[in-house]
Design a protein around this motif. Structure first.
Motif, short mmCIF file in Angstrom:
data_model
loop_
_atom_site.label_atom_id
_atom_site.label_comp_id
_atom_site.label_asym_id
_atom_site.label_seq_id
_atom_site.Cartn_x
_atom_site.Cartn_y
_atom_site.Cartn_z
N MET A 1 0.85 -1.18 0.00
CA MET A 1 0.00 0.00 0.00
C MET A 1 0.89 1.23 0.00
N THR A 2 0.59 2.15 -0.88
CA THR A 2 1.39 3.37 -0.96
C THR A 2 0.84 4.42 0.00
N SER A 3 1.63 5.44 0.23
CA SER A 3 1.22 6.52 1.13
C SER A 3 0.03 7.30 0.56
N PHE A 4 -0.22 7.18 -0.76
CA PHE A 4 -1.35 7.85 -1.38
C PHE A 4 -2.66 7.53 -0.67
N TYR A 5 -2.82 6.26 -0.25
CA TYR A 5 -4.07 5.82 0.36
C TYR A 5 -4.27 6.35 1.77
N LYS A 6 -3.30 7.09 2.27
CA LYS A 6 -3.43 7.73 3.59
C LYS A 6 -3.77 9.21 3.46
N THR A 7 -3.83 9.73 2.23
CA THR A 7 -4.06 11.16 2.02
C THR A 7 -5.54 11.52 2.21
N THR A 8 -5.77 12.78 2.53
CA THR A 8 -7.13 13.30 2.67
C THR A 8 -7.86 13.19 1.34
N PHE A 9 -7.16 13.47 0.24
CA PHE A 9 -7.76 13.37 -1.09
C PHE A 9 -8.34 11.98 -1.32
N TRP A 10 -7.54 10.94 -1.05
CA TRP A 10 -8.02 9.57 -1.27
C TRP A 10 -9.18 9.25 -0.33
N LYS A 11 -9.08 9.62 0.92
CA LYS A 11 -10.14 9.31 1.87
C LYS A 11 -11.47 9.93 1.44
N ARG A 12 -11.44 11.15 0.90
CA ARG A 12 -12.66 11.80 0.41
C ARG A 12 -13.18 11.12 -0.85
N LEU A 13 -12.27 10.76 -1.74
CA LEU A 13 -12.64 10.08 -2.97
C LEU A 13 -13.26 8.71 -2.68
N ARG A 14 -12.64 7.99 -1.77
CA ARG A 14 -13.16 6.68 -1.35
C ARG A 14 -14.55 6.82 -0.75
N ALA A 15 -14.74 7.79 0.13
CA ALA A 15 -16.04 8.02 0.76
C ALA A 15 -17.11 8.34 -0.29
N ALA A 16 -16.76 9.15 -1.29
CA ALA A 16 -17.71 9.50 -2.35
C ALA A 16 -18.09 8.26 -3.16
N CYS A 17 -17.12 7.41 -3.45
CA CYS A 17 -17.38 6.18 -4.20
C CYS A 17 -18.31 5.27 -3.42
N LEU A 18 -18.04 5.08 -2.14
CA LEU A 18 -18.85 4.17 -1.34
C LEU A 18 -20.22 4.75 -1.02
N LYS A 19 -20.33 6.05 -1.06
CA LYS A 19 -21.65 6.68 -0.90
C LYS A 19 -22.48 6.43 -2.15
N ARG A 20 -21.84 6.52 -3.32
CA ARG A 20 -22.52 6.27 -4.59
C ARG A 20 -22.84 4.79 -4.77
N ASP A 21 -21.84 3.93 -4.50
CA ASP A 21 -22.00 2.48 -4.69
C ASP A 21 -22.11 1.80 -3.34
N ARG A 22 -23.27 1.81 -2.77
CA ARG A 22 -23.47 1.20 -1.45
C ARG A 22 -23.45 -0.33 -1.52
N ILE A 23 -23.82 -0.87 -2.67
CA ILE A 23 -23.84 -2.31 -2.90
C ILE A 23 -22.75 -2.64 -3.92
N CYS A 24 -22.13 -3.80 -3.76
CA CYS A 24 -21.08 -4.25 -4.69
C CYS A 24 -21.58 -4.13 -6.13
N THR A 25 -20.74 -3.59 -6.99
CA THR A 25 -21.12 -3.36 -8.38
C THR A 25 -20.95 -4.59 -9.26
N THR A 26 -20.49 -5.71 -8.70
CA THR A 26 -20.41 -6.95 -9.46
C THR A 26 -21.84 -7.42 -9.73
#
Length: 90
Positions: A1-26
């Motif tokens: 895991m890179t340090s990128f995944y600890k950034t505020t940018f990633w945490k906000r992006l991840r939260a937005a994704c999981l807010k949009r996709d609450r259920i697995c997209t498979t």
């Protein structure tokens, strides 16, 4: 895991994704999405953008990490039945 995944940018992006996709997209999976997965991996030039993310459950994320693109048995990679006589193809 890179340090990128600890950034505020990633945490906000991840939260937005999981807010949009609450259920697995498979296709066919109804499990809760817990991983913001890059559709085109960062290692292959994929963007860190919401359009390049999808929510996956842990099972399907682990399948992808081990080289298997998640999709249902009998379906193509778009989640459509391979059998031309399947009622979905009507």
């Amino acid at each position: 895991m890179t340090s990128f995944y600890k950034t505020t940018f990633w945490k906000r992006l991840r939260a937005a994704c999981l807010k949009r996709d609450r259920i697995c997209t498979t296709p066919g999976c109804n499990a809760r999405a817990v991983v913001a997965d890059h559709i085109i991996p960062r290692s292959k030039g994929g963007a860190d953008a919401l359009e390049n993310l999808r929510g996956l459950c842990i099972r399907h994320h682990n399948m992808r990490r081990h080289g298997n693109e998640p999709y249902l048995k009998g379906c193509n990679t778009n989640g459509q039945p391979v059998d031309p006589n399947h009622w979905w193809n009507s």
